[in-house]
Scaffold this motif. Sequence first.
Motif, PDB file in Angstrom:
ATOM      1  N   PRO A   1     112.671  74.478 153.367  1.00 46.69           N
ATOM      2  CA  PRO A   1     111.473  74.198 152.564  1.00 46.69           C
ATOM      3  C   PRO A   1     110.327  75.174 152.824  1.00 46.69           C
ATOM      4  CG  PRO A   1     112.189  72.240 153.785  1.00 46.69           C
ATOM      5  CD  PRO A   1     113.053  73.365 154.247  1.00 46.69           C
ATOM      6  N   HIS A   2     110.247  75.691 154.030  1.00 44.43           N
ATOM      7  CA  HIS A   2     109.101  76.513 154.418  1.00 44.43           C
ATOM      8  C   HIS A   2     108.928  77.740 153.519  1.00 44.43           C
ATOM      9  CE1 HIS A   2     106.787  79.216 157.160  1.00 44.43           C
ATOM     10  NE2 HIS A   2     106.095  78.113 157.261  1.00 44.43           N
ATOM     11  N   ASP A   3     110.056  78.402 153.194  1.00 41.79           N
ATOM     12  CA  ASP A   3     109.982  79.581 152.306  1.00 41.79           C
ATOM     13  C   ASP A   3     109.337  79.227 150.971  1.00 41.79           C
ATOM     14  OD1 ASP A   3     111.274  81.104 154.122  1.00 41.79           O
ATOM     15  OD2 ASP A   3     113.191  81.211 153.037  1.00 41.79           O
ATOM     16  N   PHE A   4     109.571  77.984 150.531  1.00 40.88           N
ATOM     17  CA  PHE A   4     109.065  77.544 149.219  1.00 40.88           C
ATOM     18  C   PHE A   4     107.564  77.277 149.279  1.00 40.88           C
ATOM     19  CE2 PHE A   4     112.871  77.059 146.551  1.00 40.88           C
ATOM     20  CZ  PHE A   4     113.806  77.477 147.496  1.00 40.88           C
ATOM     21  N   VAL A   5     107.111  76.753 150.443  1.00 42.34           N
ATOM     22  CA  VAL A   5     105.668  76.548 150.615  1.00 42.34           C
ATOM     23  C   VAL A   5     104.982  77.908 150.638  1.00 42.34           C
ATOM     24  CG1 VAL A   5     103.884  75.648 152.161  1.00 42.34           C
ATOM     25  CG2 VAL A   5     106.048  74.417 151.911  1.00 42.34           C
ATOM     26  N   MET A   6     105.578  78.849 151.357  1.00 40.50           N
ATOM     27  CA  MET A   6     104.940  80.172 151.502  1.00 40.50           C
ATOM     28  C   MET A   6     104.789  80.851 150.137  1.00 40.50           C
ATOM     29  SD  MET A   6     104.146  80.297 154.576  1.00 40.50           S
ATOM     30  CE  MET A   6     103.662  81.968 154.930  1.00 40.50           C
ATOM     31  N   THR A   7     105.892  81.055 149.442  1.00 42.79           N
ATOM     32  CA  THR A   7     105.801  81.816 148.183  1.00 42.79           C
ATOM     33  C   THR A   7     105.192  80.987 147.053  1.00 42.79           C
ATOM     34  OG1 THR A   7     107.540  83.389 148.662  1.00 42.79           O
ATOM     35  CG2 THR A   7     107.189  82.876 146.349  1.00 42.79           C
ATOM     36  N   ASN A   8     105.692  79.767 146.870  1.00 43.83           N
ATOM     37  CA  ASN A   8     105.298  79.013 145.675  1.00 43.83           C
ATOM     38  C   ASN A   8     103.873  78.454 145.780  1.00 43.83           C
ATOM     39  OD1 ASN A   8     107.924  79.636 145.204  1.00 43.83           O
ATOM     40  ND2 ASN A   8     108.648  77.538 144.901  1.00 43.83           N
ATOM     41  N   VAL A   9     103.493  78.015 146.983  1.00 42.48           N
ATOM     42  CA  VAL A   9     102.139  77.452 147.131  1.00 42.48           C
ATOM     43  C   VAL A   9     101.163  78.540 147.587  1.00 42.48           C
ATOM     44  CG1 VAL A   9     100.749  75.616 148.133  1.00 42.48           C
ATOM     45  CG2 VAL A   9     103.190  75.222 147.735  1.00 42.48           C
ATOM     46  N   LEU A  10     101.404  79.061 148.792  1.00 43.95           N
ATOM     47  CA  LEU A  10     100.454  80.044 149.338  1.00 43.95           C
ATOM     48  C   LEU A  10     100.384  81.308 148.473  1.00 43.95           C
ATOM     49  CD1 LEU A  10      98.507  80.467 151.667  1.00 43.95           C
ATOM     50  CD2 LEU A  10     100.363  81.495 152.974  1.00 43.95           C
ATOM     51  N   GLY A  11     101.545  81.785 148.022  1.00 46.35           N
ATOM     52  CA  GLY A  11     101.576  82.989 147.176  1.00 46.35           C
ATOM     53  C   GLY A  11     100.774  82.787 145.897  1.00 46.35           C
ATOM     54  N   THR A  12     100.911  81.620 145.277  1.00 42.70           N
ATOM     55  CA  THR A  12     100.164  81.332 144.040  1.00 42.70           C
ATOM     56  C   THR A  12      98.657  81.258 144.321  1.00 42.70           C
ATOM     57  OG1 THR A  12     102.051  80.151 143.128  1.00 42.70           O
ATOM     58  CG2 THR A  12      99.917  79.684 142.118  1.00 42.70           C
ATOM     59  N   VAL A  13      98.299  80.612 145.427  1.00 45.44           N
ATOM     60  CA  VAL A  13      96.869  80.507 145.764  1.00 45.44           C
ATOM     61  C   VAL A  13      96.303  81.898 146.077  1.00 45.44           C
ATOM     62  CG1 VAL A  13      95.177  79.503 147.356  1.00 45.44           C
ATOM     63  CG2 VAL A  13      97.085  78.121 146.538  1.00 45.44           C
ATOM     64  N   ASN A  14      97.064  82.725 146.782  1.00 47.75           N
ATOM     65  CA  ASN A  14      96.612  84.107 147.047  1.00 47.75           C
ATOM     66  C   ASN A  14      96.320  84.846 145.753  1.00 47.75           C
ATOM     67  OD1 ASN A  14      96.780  84.015 149.810  1.00 47.75           O
ATOM     68  ND2 ASN A  14      98.831  84.916 149.929  1.00 47.75           N
ATOM     69  N   LEU A  15      97.237  84.693 144.809  1.00 45.66           N
ATOM     70  CA  LEU A  15      97.115  85.400 143.526  1.00 45.66           C
ATOM     71  C   LEU A  15      95.899  84.885 142.740  1.00 45.66           C
ATOM     72  CD1 LEU A  15      99.025  87.566 142.368  1.00 45.66           C
ATOM     73  CD2 LEU A  15     100.284  85.733 141.241  1.00 45.66           C
TER      74      LEU A  15
ATOM     75  N   SER B   1     110.493  71.280 143.844  1.00 49.76           N
ATOM     76  CA  SER B   1     109.598  70.747 142.803  1.00 49.76           C
ATOM     77  C   SER B   1     108.245  70.360 143.394  1.00 49.76           C
ATOM     78  CB  SER B   1     110.247  69.587 142.043  1.00 49.76           C
ATOM     79  OG  SER B   1     110.713  68.591 142.903  1.00 49.76           O
ATOM     80  N   ALA B   2     108.234  69.937 144.675  1.00 50.13           N
ATOM     81  CA  ALA B   2     106.947  69.620 145.317  1.00 50.13           C
ATOM     82  C   ALA B   2     106.098  70.884 145.435  1.00 50.13           C
ATOM     83  CB  ALA B   2     107.181  68.999 146.686  1.00 50.13           C
ATOM     84  N   SER B   3     106.746  72.005 145.740  1.00 48.67           N
ATOM     85  CA  SER B   3     105.977  73.257 145.880  1.00 48.67           C
ATOM     86  C   SER B   3     105.478  73.730 144.510  1.00 48.67           C
ATOM     87  CB  SER B   3     106.809  74.343 146.573  1.00 48.67           C
ATOM     88  OG  SER B   3     107.857  74.794 145.729  1.00 48.67           O
ATOM     89  N   LYS B   4     106.278  73.556 143.459  1.00 50.35           N
ATOM     90  CA  LYS B   4     105.832  73.966 142.117  1.00 50.35           C
ATOM     91  C   LYS B   4     104.702  73.028 141.637  1.00 50.35           C
ATOM     92  CE  LYS B   4     107.270  76.802 139.740  1.00 50.35           C
ATOM     93  NZ  LYS B   4     106.936  78.258 139.607  1.00 50.35           N
ATOM     94  N   ALA B   5     104.841  71.729 141.914  1.00 49.97           N
ATOM     95  CA  ALA B   5     103.786  70.781 141.522  1.00 49.97           C
ATOM     96  C   ALA B   5     102.472  71.164 142.206  1.00 49.97           C
ATOM     97  CB  ALA B   5     104.194  69.360 141.901  1.00 49.97           C
TER      98      ALA B   5
ATOM     99  N   TYR C   1      98.362  83.218 133.633  1.00 47.30           N
ATOM    100  CA  TYR C   1      99.383  82.333 133.044  1.00 47.30           C
ATOM    101  C   TYR C   1     100.434  82.009 134.108  1.00 47.30           C
ATOM    102  CZ  TYR C   1     103.051  80.880 129.661  1.00 47.30           C
ATOM    103  OH  TYR C   1     104.035  80.213 128.973  1.00 47.30           O
ATOM    104  N   HIS C   2     100.533  80.736 134.442  1.00 42.82           N
ATOM    105  CA  HIS C   2     101.441  80.274 135.500  1.00 42.82           C
ATOM    106  C   HIS C   2     102.690  79.640 134.889  1.00 42.82           C
ATOM    107  CE1 HIS C   2     102.674  78.525 139.295  1.00 42.82           C
ATOM    108  NE2 HIS C   2     102.559  77.294 138.839  1.00 42.82           N
ATOM    109  N   ILE C   3     103.857  80.141 135.285  1.00 40.36           N
ATOM    110  CA  ILE C   3     105.122  79.632 134.734  1.00 40.36           C
ATOM    111  C   ILE C   3     105.661  78.547 135.670  1.00 40.36           C
ATOM    112  CG2 ILE C   3     107.461  80.235 133.983  1.00 40.36           C
ATOM    113  CD1 ILE C   3     105.101  81.669 132.430  1.00 40.36           C
ATOM    114  N   SER C   4     105.794  77.337 135.125  1.00 37.61           N
ATOM    115  CA  SER C   4     106.273  76.234 135.963  1.00 37.61           C
ATOM    116  C   SER C   4     107.499  75.557 135.348  1.00 37.61           C
ATOM    117  CB  SER C   4     105.144  75.244 136.236  1.00 37.61           C
ATOM    118  OG  SER C   4     105.533  74.356 137.260  1.00 37.61           O
TER     119      SER C   4
END
Length: 350
Positions: free
Chosen positions: A95-109, A157-161, A127-130
């Motif tokens: 799960p950690h990889d998903f938090v890093m890219t999907n959550v933190l990466g999106t917030v960084n961007l 799905s939790a990381s995308k949400a 424009y965010h693709i979910s």
Amino acid sequence: MQKIVITGGAGFIGSHVVRRFVKNYPDYTIINLDKLTYAGNLANLKDIEHLPNYRFVKGDIVDSKFLIDFFVEEQPTAIIHLAAESHVDRSITNPHDFVMTNVLGTVNLLNVARINWEGRADNPRFYHISTDEVYGSLGKDGMFTETTSYDPHSPYSASKASSDHFVRAYHDTYGMNTVISNCSNNYGSFHFPEKLIPLAINNIKQNKPVPVYGKGENVRDWLWVEDHARAIDLIFHKAKAGTTYNIGGHNEWKNIDLIRLLCSILDKKLGRAEGESAKLITFVTDRAGHDLRYAIDATKLKNELGWMPSITFEEGLEKTVDWYLANEEWLTDVTSGHYQQYYNEQYANR
Ligand code: NAD
Ligand code: DAU
């Protein structure tokens, strides 16, 4: 003049979006920003990489220092954000990889865009693709609409949400020009063969067992990837700031029925006796927390922007099978090495 950064452009859907924008908008500059994880493959873009309005930049959206320099250097006028860890089974293992890219990466961007675009009169688009998976699982009836409450179950799905919530928060708090779309399961060319359809095609072709999770009763709504790219094009250009659109195929299939259909198509194409490939179907341990059914109501997209799928599932599946049979080299390339090791581990106990 638009200078659009498309993140995750070397992946499955991203490569179709990049190709569409590069070909259809010669006046735009398209920058493909991708880390090239196991799922990113520049071979997906070979046919357009020479075009003058396309550029590739290798970079990680988790690396905020890189993103700051990248923005200062490129001064993009819009972002279409697809980069993500996208495979549910991998999210269960790690799960950690998903938090890093999907959550933190999106917030960084979001953050670097907000700082760079602050005060600009044209308010550039983010424009965010979910995915439809943020809505959770349906019973036998009903469909997800844009107002369905979020109820994610897998770490993916939790990381995308979570990333969707951050995108809305940046619109509501900072007035950023954000748009989100939530799409159902895509299929088509360049789909990495860890996902059901390309994995089944590859295994059937090689006379290997086709793993069906649980009883194969789970239902997915399948959409041809080029129809998704067309919807993204429309939404990018036409949607109002702060809005959300669902995208789906109106095309629900039980996994077991879909796999049987693929077996039958491949029997014909490979010159096997009818029923031969179906002998490869192997029921294996179910996915943990496996959502039963997804179904998208895409009425808003149809009514407001006039979008509908352009081809039937039967047509799309036939095209897809033909593409995989004709692109043996691409398939061998992505199924060798590191991926092979993942594949062996993933299915070792099933
Ligand atoms: P994919 O796994 O094929 O591609 C993901 C791409 O993102 C790869 O090129 C990878 O190298 C890149 N990437 C990953 N981590 C990165 C990072 N830290 N920095 C920069 N690049 C990184 O995914 P896909 O199936 O094409 O999905 C694309 C997007 O669409 C995802 O956001 C996914 O959640 C969403 N989505 C997918 C589907 C589907 O059916 N595949 C359906 C709905 C929504
Ligand atoms: O709904 C959109 C989502 O679709 C995207 O957000 C994800 O990024 C994408 O990976 C996809 O998720 P799914 O989990 O639905 O796709 P997958 O191809 O992994 O699985 C489809 C269905 O098939 C699911 O019910 C699990 C099942 N399955 C999958 C594999 C890989 C099997 O039965 N056997 C398998 O070997």
